[in-house]
Design an enzyme around this catalytic site. Structure first.
Site, PDB file in Angstrom:
ATOM      1  N   SER A 165       0.375   2.603  -8.897  1.00  0.00           N
ATOM      2  CA  SER A 165       1.821   2.818  -9.003  1.00  0.00           C
ATOM      3  C   SER A 165       2.233   1.550  -7.812  1.00  0.00           C
ATOM      4  CB  SER A 165       2.272   3.983  -8.447  1.00  0.00           C
ATOM      5  OG  SER A 165       1.947   4.496  -7.008  1.00  0.00           O
TER       6      SER A 165
ATOM      7  N   SER B  34       0.685  -1.203  -0.037  1.00  0.00           N
ATOM      8  CA  SER B  34       0.069  -0.070   0.028  1.00  0.00           C
ATOM      9  C   SER B  34       0.844   1.128  -0.026  1.00  0.00           C
ATOM     10  CB  SER B  34      -0.981  -0.147   1.250  1.00  0.00           C
ATOM     11  OG  SER B  34      -1.703   1.481   1.338  1.00  0.00           O
ATOM     12  N   HIS B  35       0.204   2.440  -0.355  1.00  0.00           N
ATOM     13  CA  HIS B  35       0.780   3.752  -0.355  1.00  0.00           C
ATOM     14  C   HIS B  35       0.979   4.143   0.976  1.00  0.00           C
ATOM     15  CE1 HIS B  35       0.565   3.787  -4.466  1.00  0.00           C
ATOM     16  NE2 HIS B  35       0.961   5.020  -4.610  1.00  0.00           N
ATOM     17  N   SER B  36       0.316   3.481   1.877  1.00  0.00           N
ATOM     18  CA  SER B  36       0.325   3.970   3.428  1.00  0.00           C
ATOM     19  C   SER B  36       0.696   2.756   4.364  1.00  0.00           C
ATOM     20  CB  SER B  36      -1.299   4.364   3.875  1.00  0.00           C
ATOM     21  OG  SER B  36      -1.174   4.244   4.975  1.00  0.00           O
TER      22      SER B  36
END
Lengths: 244, 216
Positions: free
Chosen positions: A70, A9-11
Site C-alpha cells: 500500500s 514506509s508504513h513506519s
C-alpha cells in the site's frame, strides 16, 4: 544538485532509519522520509509522500523507494496528482527499501542521472533479482580465482590489464561508508576495474565480498586510465578511508 | 428516475453510517488476515468525507461530490484502502463529469471506471481474495440490469447483491494480493475485509437510490 530520493514506509521509524543509513553514504543528496500516517501511526500518508517528493526534487528527478504494497499505491496515487511535467521526473523503484535506498543514494552521490539511480536501486537485490545478483557475485569470484593464477606472472600483460594489491588497514574494512567512497573513486575512471573479481563500481557487490580489516585486495583495471585508477584506489585503501 | 447530487450526498452519508456501524466487524475481519486497521481507517475516512462533502456549493454536480470523496479518502484513510477507494471514486467521478443527474448508463459507467481504477492501482484480479471479488460481479450485474431496462435503484440493488455474493466467495480463497497474501492457506475460511466494505458502500448506494425513488 543530484537526483533526490524519497523513502516511503508504513513506519516513520523505518523511513527515518533508512534515510539515516543511506545518507551516511551520500553527503549532499536530498533523501527524504515519508513514513507513517498523518497522525504518526502505522500506515502511509498521501500528503507526506507528496510533500517529500516536492522537497526531494531539485529538477534532476526523484526516485521513490517503498516498503509494503500500500506504500506503493499511495506513492502511485501521489504521482497521479502531480503536474505532467513534474510527474515525468519521478519514478517508483521496484526494489527492496533498504538495499535500494543505499544503492540509489550512492548512485545519486556519484552524479548518476534519474535512470541511473533507478537502475542502481532496482539491481540492488530482493527476490529473484537478489538471487541473480548473488549468483553473479559467485560467478565473478569463481572467475577471479581461476584467472588470478594464470595472470599472476604478468601483472601488466595482455591488452593492458593491470593488477595491484592493497591491504585494508581501517577498522571496518571495505564496508558501508568506505565501500561507498571506493565506488565513488572507481566511478571517476573510464577503466573497467575489479576488486577481488567483482565490479569495483557496484557498491552492493563490493559490500557482498565482506572484506574486513587485514584483507588483501586484488585490484585489476583495464582501459586507458587503468594505471591512474589503480594508483588512486590503492592510495585510498592505504589511507584507511580516514578511519583509525 | 435519474439520481442527482442529493442522491450522492445521501449515499455518502449512508456509507459513512454503515462503515461506522460495522467498524468493529471490519476490524475483526482484518485482524484475522491483515493488519487490523481496516475498520478504523475506513471509519476515519468516511467521517472526514461526510464533513467535507457538506461544504460543497449548491450547484455542485454528482461528479464534483464524488471527486471530493476521492481526494478526502486518499488523504485520510492511511492504509491500502485510501489509494484504492480514492482512485475508485476519482476514476468514477471522471466517468460522469458534467452530468447533473446519473441515469442507469451513468451509474454503470461510474461503477466500471471505479472498478478499473482499483485494478489499475492494486493489480488484483477476481479470485485474488480482494475487494475486486466484490466489485467485478457488481459491475457485471449492474451492466446486465441496465441492459434489461431496470431502474437506477434496481441497477444499484443488483450491484449490491452481487457484491455481497462476491464477498462471500472470498471465504475459501488463498489471498494473492495484499497483506493476507503473506498468510498462505491460513487465510482460508476468512472473508476479505475490503470486499465487505465494498458491499457496505454499494448497499448504501442501493438504499439511497430506493429512497430517492420512493420519495419522488
Amino acid at each position: 544538485m543530484s537526483v533526490g530520493i524519497v523513502v516511503v514506509s508504513h513506519s516513520a521509524k523505518i523511513a527515518e532509519g533508512v534515510v539515516e543509513l543511506a545518507g551516511q553514504m551520500a553527503d549532499g543528496v536530498a533523501i527524504v522520509a515519508a513514513g507513517g500516517t498523518d497522525e504518526g501511526g502505522i500506515g502511509t500518508s498521501f500528503d507526506k509522500v507528496g510533500t517529500a517528493i516536492g522537497e526531494a526534487d531539485s529538477g534532476e528527478g526523484v526516485v521513490i523507494l517503498c516498503d509494503l504494497g500500500s506504500a506503493i499505491m499511495t506513492a502511485e496515487t501521489a504521482l497521479d496528482f502531480l503536474d505532467d511535467a513534474d510527474r515525468a521526473r519521478v519514478v517508483i523503484a521496484d526494489a527492496p527499501i533498504v538495499e535500494g535506498a543505499v544503492a540509489a543514494a550512492v548512485a545519486a552521490r556519484t552524479g548518476g542521472d534519474r535512470d541511473a539511480v533507478l537502475a542502481a536501486a532496482q539491481t540492488a537485490g530482493g527476490g529473484s533479482a537478489e538471487a541473480a545478483d548473488l549468483a553473479g557475485v559467485q560467478a565473478d569470484a569463481a572467475t577471479a580465482s581461476t584467472s588470478s593464477s594464470s595472470d599472476d606472472g604478468a601483472a601488466v600483460g595482455g591488452a593492458g590489464r593491470r593488477v595491484r594489491h592493497a591491504t585494508l588497514v581501517n577498522g571496518s574494512g571495505l564496508h558501508a561508508r568506505p565501500a561507498a567512497e571506493f565506488v565513488k573513486a572507481a566511478s571517476g575512471f573510464d577503466a573497467a576495474i575489479t576488486v577481488d573479481g567483482v565490479d569495483a563500481k557496484s557498491l552492493l557487490r563490493i559490500m557482498a565480498l565482506g572484506r574486513g580489516q587485514g584483507s588483501e585486495l586484488e585490484l585489476t583495471a583495464e582501459g586507458p586510465d587503468a594505471a591512474a585508477a589503480l594508483d588512486a584506489l590503492v592510495a585510498l585503501v592505504d589511507s584507511g578511508f580516514g578511519e583509525d | 428516475m435519474a439520481l442527482g447530487r442529493d442522491f450522492v450526498a445521501d449515499w455518502i452519508a449512508r456509507s459513512a453510517q454503515a462503515i461506522s456501524e460495522h467498524r468493529s466487524e471490519l476490524i475483526t475481519l482484518d485482524r484475522e488476515i491483515g493488519d487490523g486497521d481496516h475498520g478504523e481507517n475506513m471509519d476515519r475516512g468516511f467521517t472526514a468525507v461526510a464533513v467535507k462533502s457538506g461544504d460543497l456549493p449548491a450547484d455542485a454536480t454528482p461528479a464534483d461530490v464524488l471527486k471530493v470523496v476521492a481526494t478526502t479518502l486518499i488523504s485520510t484513510v492511511g492504509g491500502a484502502s485510501g489509494p484504492l477507494y480514492g482512485t475508485a471514486f476519482l476514476k468514477g467521478s471522471g466517468a460522469v463529469v458534467g452530468a447533473s443527474e446519473l441515469d442507469g448508463a451513468a451509474i454503470v459507467a461510474f461503477l466500471t471506471a471505479a472498478r478499473d481504477g482499483i485494478v489499475l492501482r492494486g493489480k488484483a484480479e477476481v479470485g485474488d481474495k480482494t475487494m475486486i471479488d466484490a466489485w467485478t460481479p457488481a459491475v457485471d450485474a449492474a451492466a446486465a440490469a441496465q441492459q434489461a431496462g431496470k431502474s437506477e435503484a434496481e441497477i444499484l440493488a443488483a450491484a449490491a447483491d452481487a457484491a455481497q455474493a462476491g464477498a462471500e466467495s472470498t471465504d475459501p480463497l488463498v489471498a494473492r494480493k495484499g497483506r493476507a497474501s503473506y498468510l498462505g492457506e491460513r487465510a482460508i475460511g476468512h472473508r476479505d475485509p475490503g470486499s465487505v466494505s465494498t458491499t457496505l458502500i454499494l448497499r448504501a448506494a442501493a438504499e439511497a437510490a430506493a429512497d430517492a425513488a420512493a420519495s419522488a
